[in-house]
Scaffold this motif. Structure first.
Motif, mmCIF file in Angstrom:
data_model
loop_
_atom_site.group_PDB
_atom_site.id
_atom_site.type_symbol
_atom_site.label_atom_id
_atom_site.label_comp_id
_atom_site.label_asym_id
_atom_site.label_seq_id
_atom_site.Cartn_x
_atom_site.Cartn_y
_atom_site.Cartn_z
ATOM 1 N N PRO A 67 41.946 74.918 44.533
ATOM 2 C CA PRO A 67 40.516 75.107 44.255
ATOM 3 C C PRO A 67 40.173 76.270 43.321
ATOM 4 O O PRO A 67 39.304 76.138 42.482
ATOM 5 N N PHE A 68 40.850 77.400 43.429
ATOM 6 C CA PHE A 68 40.533 78.555 42.593
ATOM 7 C C PHE A 68 41.701 78.974 41.708
ATOM 8 O O PHE A 68 41.685 80.037 41.113
ATOM 9 N N VAL A 69 42.725 78.133 41.644
ATOM 10 C CA VAL A 69 43.915 78.466 40.858
ATOM 11 C C VAL A 69 44.303 77.261 39.997
ATOM 12 O O VAL A 69 44.440 76.152 40.495
ATOM 13 N N ALA A 70 44.456 77.521 38.717
ATOM 14 C CA ALA A 70 44.924 76.498 37.782
ATOM 15 C C ALA A 70 46.277 76.941 37.231
ATOM 16 O O ALA A 70 46.681 78.097 37.393
ATOM 17 N N LEU A 71 46.972 76.024 36.598
ATOM 18 C CA LEU A 71 48.236 76.339 35.945
ATOM 19 C C LEU A 71 47.968 76.530 34.455
ATOM 20 O O LEU A 71 47.396 75.657 33.802
ATOM 21 N N GLY A 82 34.722 79.034 38.828
ATOM 22 C CA GLY A 82 33.911 78.345 37.833
ATOM 23 C C GLY A 82 34.488 78.596 36.453
ATOM 24 O O GLY A 82 35.677 78.410 36.211
ATOM 25 N N ALA A 83 33.653 79.073 35.544
ATOM 26 C CA ALA A 83 34.098 79.345 34.170
ATOM 27 C C ALA A 83 34.717 80.734 34.015
ATOM 28 O O ALA A 83 35.260 81.054 32.970
ATOM 29 N N TRP A 84 34.641 81.558 35.040
ATOM 30 C CA TRP A 84 35.173 82.922 34.976
ATOM 31 C C TRP A 84 36.648 82.926 35.356
ATOM 32 O O TRP A 84 37.026 82.506 36.454
#
Length: 164
Positions: free
Chosen positions: A39-43, A122-124
């Motif tokens: 949810p709050f972590v992308a690769l 979000g975008a941050w």
């Protein structure tokens, strides 16, 4: 067996991070678009030329070697602490060494530290990090807890000795 715990924590933590970094370098586009993971972590693959949050990021081979030697010396000193301490403090220091060692090895091999976990709300996107940073942060939080617990224990002992 007591001395085996720091070795196991350090070896497992560093190996897991280094394997994840190898995967990230092989699978992700450098500085490419982030791929949702949690949810709050992308690769997202990035490279850190400095220390945490790219602080002390300098150009040139002498600066890179100086940073490498300084972080290696700091890692070794935490390693001594891990082997000399006990209980939760030993686990905390070993966790810090696992992460620091993985980052030192990564910097020695590639000249930078591989980051691939993009924290975002979000975008941050405040920063991109790696598992080694998780080990270091978790160990530091645990060390603070150990120090706070020790301080509370000392206060309790002093207070009980005053009443007797």
């Amino acid at each position: 067996m007591k001395m085996a715990w720091p070795i196991l924590i350090i070896a497992f933590g560093a190996a897991l991070d280094l394997a994840a970094k190898l995967w990230a370098r092989a699978s992700l586009e450098p500085y490419g678009a982030a791929t949702e993971f949690l949810p709050f972590v992308a690769l997202r693959l990035t490279f850190n030329h400095g220390v945490s949050f790219s602080l002390l990021s300098f150009e040139g081979e002498i600066a890179r070697l100086t940073l490498l030697l300084a972080t290696a010396a700091l890692t070794a000193s935490f390693g001594l602490w891990a082997f000399r301490s006990q209980g939760l403090e030993r686990i905390a220091a070993s966790s810090i060494v696992a992460g620091a060692l993985a980052n030192v090895i990564d910097r020695a091999v590639y000249g930078t530290v591989t980051d691939y976990l993009d924290l975002h709300f979000g975008a941050w996107h405040p920063f991109v990090f790696n598992l080694a940073d998780v080990w270091i942060t978790a160990g530091a939080i645990l060390l603070v807890f150990c120090q706070f617990s020790r301080k509370q224990s000392n206060v309790a002992v002093r207070n009980s000795s005053k009443t007797t």
